[in-house]
Motif scaffolding. Structure first.
Motif, PDB file in Angstrom:
ATOM      1  N   MET A 234      59.506  -9.643  32.339  1.00  0.00           N
ATOM      2  CA  MET A 234      60.007  -8.694  31.349  1.00  0.00           C
ATOM      3  C   MET A 234      59.446  -7.315  31.650  1.00  0.00           C
ATOM      4  SD  MET A 234      61.666 -10.342  28.681  1.00  0.00           S
ATOM      5  CE  MET A 234      62.134  -8.655  28.642  1.00  0.00           C
TER       6      MET A 234
ATOM      7  N   ARG B 143      70.329  -4.871  17.688  1.00  0.00           N
ATOM      8  CA  ARG B 143      71.214  -6.021  17.624  1.00  0.00           C
ATOM      9  C   ARG B 143      72.433  -5.769  16.752  1.00  0.00           C
ATOM     10  NH1 ARG B 143      69.250  -7.345  21.581  1.00  0.00           N
ATOM     11  NH2 ARG B 143      67.998  -9.192  21.997  1.00  0.00           N
TER      12      ARG B 143
ATOM     13  N   THR C  66      76.170  -8.500  13.772  1.00  0.00           N
ATOM     14  CA  THR C  66      75.183  -8.721  14.820  1.00  0.00           C
ATOM     15  C   THR C  66      75.627  -9.754  15.836  1.00  0.00           C
ATOM     16  OG1 THR C  66      74.071 -10.478  13.638  1.00  0.00           O
ATOM     17  CG2 THR C  66      73.283  -8.251  13.246  1.00  0.00           C
TER      18      THR C  66
ATOM     19  N   ALA D 223      75.578 -12.891  15.176  1.00  0.00           N
ATOM     20  CA  ALA D 223      75.072 -14.180  14.718  1.00  0.00           C
ATOM     21  C   ALA D 223      76.114 -14.810  13.813  1.00  0.00           C
ATOM     22  CB  ALA D 223      73.755 -14.007  13.979  1.00  0.00           C
TER      23      ALA D 223
ATOM     24  N   GLN E  79      72.226 -18.939  25.074  1.00  0.00           N
ATOM     25  CA  GLN E  79      71.417 -18.299  24.045  1.00  0.00           C
ATOM     26  C   GLN E  79      70.197 -19.125  23.676  1.00  0.00           C
ATOM     27  OE1 GLN E  79      72.614 -15.213  22.527  1.00  0.00           O
ATOM     28  NE2 GLN E  79      73.840 -15.382  24.360  1.00  0.00           N
ATOM     29  N   SER E  80      70.351 -20.423  23.704  1.00  0.00           N
ATOM     30  CA  SER E  80      69.237 -21.287  23.358  1.00  0.00           C
ATOM     31  C   SER E  80      69.465 -22.627  24.041  1.00  0.00           C
ATOM     32  CB  SER E  80      69.137 -21.473  21.840  1.00  0.00           C
ATOM     33  OG  SER E  80      70.285 -22.138  21.360  1.00  0.00           O
ATOM     34  N   ALA E  81      68.409 -23.377  24.215  1.00  0.00           N
ATOM     35  CA  ALA E  81      68.546 -24.658  24.900  1.00  0.00           C
ATOM     36  C   ALA E  81      67.795 -25.732  24.135  1.00  0.00           C
ATOM     37  CB  ALA E  81      68.013 -24.553  26.324  1.00  0.00           C
TER      38      ALA E  81
ATOM     39  N   ARG F 288      67.825 -15.088  31.750  1.00  0.00           N
ATOM     40  CA  ARG F 288      68.184 -14.351  30.532  1.00  0.00           C
ATOM     41  C   ARG F 288      68.064 -12.844  30.684  1.00  0.00           C
ATOM     42  NH1 ARG F 288      63.633 -17.557  28.826  1.00  0.00           N
ATOM     43  NH2 ARG F 288      61.847 -16.531  29.684  1.00  0.00           N
TER      44      ARG F 288
ATOM     45  N   ASP G 264      57.782 -14.996  26.386  1.00  0.00           N
ATOM     46  CA  ASP G 264      59.054 -14.395  26.003  1.00  0.00           C
ATOM     47  C   ASP G 264      60.017 -15.401  25.415  1.00  0.00           C
ATOM     48  OD1 ASP G 264      59.340 -15.693  28.369  1.00  0.00           O
ATOM     49  OD2 ASP G 264      59.637 -13.873  29.554  1.00  0.00           O
ATOM     50  N   GLU G 265      59.486 -16.472  24.861  1.00  0.00           N
ATOM     51  CA  GLU G 265      60.377 -17.431  24.231  1.00  0.00           C
ATOM     52  C   GLU G 265      59.651 -18.191  23.139  1.00  0.00           C
ATOM     53  OE1 GLU G 265      61.280 -19.599  27.740  1.00  0.00           O
ATOM     54  OE2 GLU G 265      59.633 -21.013  27.455  1.00  0.00           O
TER      55      GLU G 265
ATOM     56  N   VAL H 275      64.257 -20.801  22.375  1.00  0.00           N
ATOM     57  CA  VAL H 275      65.057 -19.599  22.180  1.00  0.00           C
ATOM     58  C   VAL H 275      64.340 -18.443  22.861  1.00  0.00           C
ATOM     59  CG1 VAL H 275      66.176 -18.087  20.524  1.00  0.00           C
ATOM     60  CG2 VAL H 275      65.738 -20.449  19.931  1.00  0.00           C
ATOM     61  N   PRO H 276      64.948 -17.845  23.884  1.00  0.00           N
ATOM     62  CA  PRO H 276      64.341 -16.646  24.472  1.00  0.00           C
ATOM     63  C   PRO H 276      64.383 -15.510  23.447  1.00  0.00           C
ATOM     64  CG  PRO H 276      66.059 -17.559  25.883  1.00  0.00           C
ATOM     65  CD  PRO H 276      66.162 -18.247  24.566  1.00  0.00           C
ATOM     66  N   PHE H 277      63.313 -14.732  23.357  1.00  0.00           N
ATOM     67  CA  PHE H 277      63.285 -13.632  22.385  1.00  0.00           C
ATOM     68  C   PHE H 277      64.456 -12.686  22.598  1.00  0.00           C
ATOM     69  CE2 PHE H 277      58.402 -14.003  22.308  1.00  0.00           C
ATOM     70  CZ  PHE H 277      58.505 -15.087  21.473  1.00  0.00           C
ATOM     71  N   VAL H 278      64.827 -12.503  23.872  1.00  0.00           N
ATOM     72  CA  VAL H 278      65.910 -11.578  24.201  1.00  0.00           C
ATOM     73  C   VAL H 278      67.195 -11.957  23.481  1.00  0.00           C
ATOM     74  CG1 VAL H 278      67.186 -10.614  26.123  1.00  0.00           C
ATOM     75  CG2 VAL H 278      64.837 -11.319  26.438  1.00  0.00           C
ATOM     76  N   ARG H 279      67.328 -13.241  23.171  1.00  0.00           N
ATOM     77  CA  ARG H 279      68.569 -13.712  22.577  1.00  0.00           C
ATOM     78  C   ARG H 279      68.599 -13.634  21.063  1.00  0.00           C
ATOM     79  NH1 ARG H 279      71.803 -12.964  26.456  1.00  0.00           N
ATOM     80  NH2 ARG H 279      71.742 -14.471  28.145  1.00  0.00           N
ATOM     81  N   VAL H 280      67.470 -13.261  20.469  1.00  0.00           N
ATOM     82  CA  VAL H 280      67.394 -13.293  19.010  1.00  0.00           C
ATOM     83  C   VAL H 280      68.197 -12.141  18.420  1.00  0.00           C
ATOM     84  CG1 VAL H 280      65.844 -13.083  17.053  1.00  0.00           C
ATOM     85  CG2 VAL H 280      65.173 -14.429  19.044  1.00  0.00           C
ATOM     86  N   GLN H 281      69.028 -12.451  17.440  1.00  0.00           N
ATOM     87  CA  GLN H 281      69.830 -11.414  16.794  1.00  0.00           C
ATOM     88  C   GLN H 281      69.128 -10.859  15.560  1.00  0.00           C
ATOM     89  OE1 GLN H 281      72.584 -10.088  17.889  1.00  0.00           O
ATOM     90  NE2 GLN H 281      72.901 -11.452  19.605  1.00  0.00           N
TER      91      GLN H 281
ATOM     92  N   THR I 191      70.474 -16.712  16.621  1.00  0.00           N
ATOM     93  CA  THR I 191      71.082 -16.240  17.864  1.00  0.00           C
ATOM     94  C   THR I 191      72.583 -16.169  17.638  1.00  0.00           C
ATOM     95  OG1 THR I 191      71.508 -18.411  18.802  1.00  0.00           O
ATOM     96  CG2 THR I 191      69.348 -17.467  19.194  1.00  0.00           C
TER      97      THR I 191
ATOM     98  N   ARG J 240      60.076  -9.318  17.230  1.00  0.00           N
ATOM     99  CA  ARG J 240      60.792  -8.072  16.998  1.00  0.00           C
ATOM    100  C   ARG J 240      60.432  -7.033  18.058  1.00  0.00           C
ATOM    101  NH1 ARG J 240      59.813  -5.195  11.320  1.00  0.00           N
ATOM    102  NH2 ARG J 240      60.022  -3.085  12.124  1.00  0.00           N
ATOM    103  N   GLN J 241      59.172  -6.999  18.423  1.00  0.00           N
ATOM    104  CA  GLN J 241      58.748  -6.079  19.476  1.00  0.00           C
ATOM    105  C   GLN J 241      59.521  -6.318  20.753  1.00  0.00           C
ATOM    106  OE1 GLN J 241      56.690  -3.441  19.930  1.00  0.00           O
ATOM    107  NE2 GLN J 241      56.892  -3.415  17.726  1.00  0.00           N
ATOM    108  N   HIS J 242      59.778  -7.579  21.013  1.00  0.00           N
ATOM    109  CA  HIS J 242      60.481  -7.930  22.236  1.00  0.00           C
ATOM    110  C   HIS J 242      61.911  -7.467  22.213  1.00  0.00           C
ATOM    111  CE1 HIS J 242      58.914 -10.123  25.564  1.00  0.00           C
ATOM    112  NE2 HIS J 242      57.885 -10.370  24.802  1.00  0.00           N
ATOM    113  N   ILE J 243      62.541  -7.632  21.064  1.00  0.00           N
ATOM    114  CA  ILE J 243      63.924  -7.192  20.946  1.00  0.00           C
ATOM    115  C   ILE J 243      63.984  -5.703  21.221  1.00  0.00           C
ATOM    116  CG2 ILE J 243      65.800  -6.874  19.320  1.00  0.00           C
ATOM    117  CD1 ILE J 243      64.831  -9.393  17.914  1.00  0.00           C
TER     118      ILE J 243
ATOM    119  N   ASP K 245      63.630  -4.752  24.901  1.00  0.00           N
ATOM    120  CA  ASP K 245      64.568  -5.455  25.759  1.00  0.00           C
ATOM    121  C   ASP K 245      65.440  -4.523  26.571  1.00  0.00           C
ATOM    122  OD1 ASP K 245      66.632  -7.002  26.713  1.00  0.00           O
ATOM    123  OD2 ASP K 245      67.615  -7.080  24.756  1.00  0.00           O
TER     124      ASP K 245
END
Lengths: 513, 177
Positions: free
Chosen positions: A1, A108, A132, A134, A457-459, A509, B99-100, B115-121, B143, B169-172, B175
């Protein structure tokens, strides 16, 4: 990252009280009063019951009590709801007993919707929604602000749009939807269906649905017909009166052949008519950034499918049509239009070469040669069918042993289940090339899902009593958008292989946010 | 950077002796057992009362085997309140990675979600009345997508849930950099 954020910023983020907490407009309570109108309809049966029970004097107090309680709850909900613009997110706290603290990062939020009803306009109130992507927003109703003053709403939208404009590295694929209405002439035609192709496609869409329609219609027109359509005795009477019965007796084979031919004719005709009506003059063209699909005889639709929104592709076929190489292509898109078609059909019926041509602009492709295909262990795929076959056969045999001849049905069912299970083995298989996951599934309607890792998005990795014994887990992936046909999961994968796959999947990702 | 954030998280729970988690997973707060117990009780008792009423009224009326349903229903409630919560607690684990977010739950049917943080809505921290009594909250991560689009992690001390939320949230935020 590649995160350039200072670690020290983390505790600071928790305390960024730049802007104070805000409440919804107090006028919202007025809106609540108005909304009570339709709600109190539900009270009418209760009130009527009270009245009929003879105590009309209680009706008015009961009504008042109901209104007061409802208003009390509205007020409580209002008093327990607050929101705030943080330095990078909207924060909403809600709930009377179940408290919820929701954080929606500006990054988002795709879009801010401002909605003003009739009363809202009179009171200068606006309902603000945050798009968003979601799935849950809207359905529980607390994804947005209902309602705040119009000035606040406009300010909020400006703030969020301003934020969107700031990071220049933000992906530019969001302006795509606007590019759709380009003139059709400049688009390159990728695929269209000739009447001949329509005819062939219709033949493969053999359907006896028309018979069901006739059956349903006969229910409606029951009284108009002089006899019961579904009563064999009426048919026999009819046959006897017209002398058909003796003719059928004499020419049994001809009659049987005629009946089958009639059924086939109905089935093929239905398929051809249905296919022609939906896919007449099917044209798929490629605009600057989107597919454009036009089709239909009675209702002609024109749909734009932005390339950047495509999440996965599905190549589907049938166990008969695949012998002639006919396939269908659908894509799962982030923007699904309407409820009826959750995924988008790009090619209804074509040879693989045509499908490859359409797939090319999406950046997806059918699995290349030489991939290593993994097949779930035989038992993992077969145990359900075997169990069913065993139970049906045992039940059937038991019934027969006790002298009940319908037990034969159990044996037949068991045998059929066994056959289907055997045929299905090995039809579910998967492979990946490090960036795209390919999943085959099904024997009767074989279909291939092409899913780029970057869209996962998730696994989930799941196991149950049977899978555990086999040393396997099921892998289920979350993918944006929706599809009836796509399967974003593998039923059984050996544990170590599954975790390795998941690691590879989620490592991608960072490619696309 | 998230390693720092993680070490900052108050880890109030020394890994409980009965915890049956794979290495790398943290158990949730032991008070979650009590929360589960009370919530199950609150949900189960009305159901059992309903079953009893149905038993006494309906089964009696058709002269079926009375008491069978009543006993079964109450037995189930007692089992669900006494035995299940600690088992569910023992199998519930999470890990806040670099990161997840990883959440694992269940045994008979075990699910392990990443859930990767990047994917969080967007992120919710919720608290029901029972949770409030024990100072717990649950974290819900949304997500996009239809399957699996919300992932819930219950049984977190409230301040820890808030810290995890801020970390994600910091990660989002970073990103797009």
């Amino acid at each position: 990252m590649a995160s350039s954020v200072d670690p020290a910023a983390i505790p600071a983020a928790a305390a960024d009280d730049e802007l104070p907490w805000r409440r919804l407009s107090p006028l919202t309570l007025l809106l609540a009063v108005v909304r009570l109108g339709p709600q109190s309809v539900r009270m009418i049966p209760a009130l009527a019951a009270i009245g009929i029970a003879g105590s009309w004097t209680y009706v008015v107090p009961a009504m008042v009590l109901f209104l007061l309680i409802s208003l009390g709850f509205s007020w409580l909900a209002w008093a327990r709801f607050r929101w705030r613009i943080g330095d990078d997110a909207i924060v909403i706290e809600s709930g009377i007993w179940d408290r919820q603290h929701r954080t929606i990062p500006f990054d988002r939020i795709q879009d801010v919707s401002i909605e003003q009803g009739l009363i809202g306009r009179a009171l200068d109130l606006a309902k603000v929604g945050f798009e968003t992507g979601a799935a849950t927003e809207g359905d529980d109703g607390d994804g947005g602000l209902d309602s705040i003053s119009m000035d606040d709403a406009a300010m909020l939208r400006t703030t969020i749009r301003g934020w969107r404009a700031l990071p220049t590295a933000a992906p530019a694929n969001d302006g795509v939807a606007a590019a759709a209405p380009a003139d059709a002439d400049s688009d390159a035609l990728l695929f269209h269906m000739t009447p001949r192709q329509l005819l062939v496609a219709g033949l493969f869409n053999f359907s006896l649905a028309a018979l069901a329609v006739v059956g349903a219609a006969s229910q409606w027109f029951d009284d108009l017909l002089p006899f019961e359509v579904f009563d064999p005795r009426d048919w026999m009477d009819l046959a006897r009166q017209t002398g058909v019965d003796s003719w059928v007796d004499a020419h049994r084979w001809v009659a049987g052949f005629g009946a089958v031919a009639a059924l086939l004719l109905v089935g093929f005709a239905t398929g051809i008519v249905r296919t022609t009506v939906t896919n007449w003059d099917f044209r798929l063209s490629l605009g600057p950034r989107a597919f454009r699909r036009q089709r239909g005889l009675t209702t002609r639709t024109d749909v734009a499918i932005p390339l950047a929104r495509i999440q996965a592709a599905i190549v589907a076929t049938g166990f008969i049509r695949c012998r002639w190489g006919w396939h269908e292509l659908r894509v799962q898109s982030l923007a699904s239009d309407g409820q009826e078609e959750r995924d988008h059909q790009l090619v209804p019926f074509a040879q693989l070469a045509d499908i490859d041509a359409v797939l090319a602009p999406t950046g997806l492709s059918r699995p290349p040669e030489g991939l290593e295909w993994h097949v779930p262990p035989i038992m993992a795929q077969a145990w359900g069918g075997l169990l069913f076959a065993a139970l049906a056969s045992i039940g059937g045999a038991g019934a027969l042993a006790l002298g009940h001849w319908p037990g034969v049905a159990g044996l037949v069912l068991g045998g059929a289940a066994l056959a289907v299970t055997a045929i299905n083995i090995g039809k579910h298989r998967w492979a990946d090339d490090g960036a795209v996951l390919y999943i085959w599934r099904g024997w009767f309607l074989p279909r291939l899902t092409i899913l780029p890792f970057a869209h996962v998005q998730s696994a989930d990795v799941q196991t149950g009593p049977v899978l555990r014994r086999l040393g396997c887990v099921a892998v289920t992936l979350g993918v944006p958008g929706d599809s009836n046909l796509a399967s974003h999961g593998i039923d059984a994968v050996p544990v170590a292989q599954a975790f390795a796959l998941r690691q590879r999947l989620l490592a991608m990702r960072t490619r696309r946010a | 950077m998230m390693e720092i954030a993680q070490s900052e998280l108050p880890h109030p729970v020394p890994v409980a002796a009965e915890s049956l988690l794979e290495p790398g997973l943290h158990p949730v707060d032991p008070a979650y057992v009590a929360v589960l117990r009370i919530v199950t009780l609150l949900n189960g008792v009305p159901l059992a009362i309903g079953a009893t009423a149905a038993d006494q009224l309906a089964i009696c009326a058709v002269e079926g085997p009375v008491w069978l349903l009543t006993v079964a229903a109450w037995l189930l409630v007692v089992l669900a309140v006494t035995l299940l919560p600690s088992r569910r607690y023992a199998r519930m684990g999470y890990a806040l990675g670099a990161d997840e977010l990883r959440v694992a739950r269940g045994y008979v049917f075990r699910t392990d979600t990443i859930v990767p943080f990047v994917r969080v809505q967007h992120i919710d921290v919720g608290q029901g009345p029972v949770e409030r009594r024990y100072g717990l909250s649950h974290l819900v991560v949304h997500t996009s997508g239809t399957h699996n689009s919300t992932v819930t992690l219950p049984g977190l001390p409230s301040e820890q849930a808030a810290m995890m939320r801020d970390a994600i949230r910091q990660h989002i935020r970073s990103d797009f950099a």
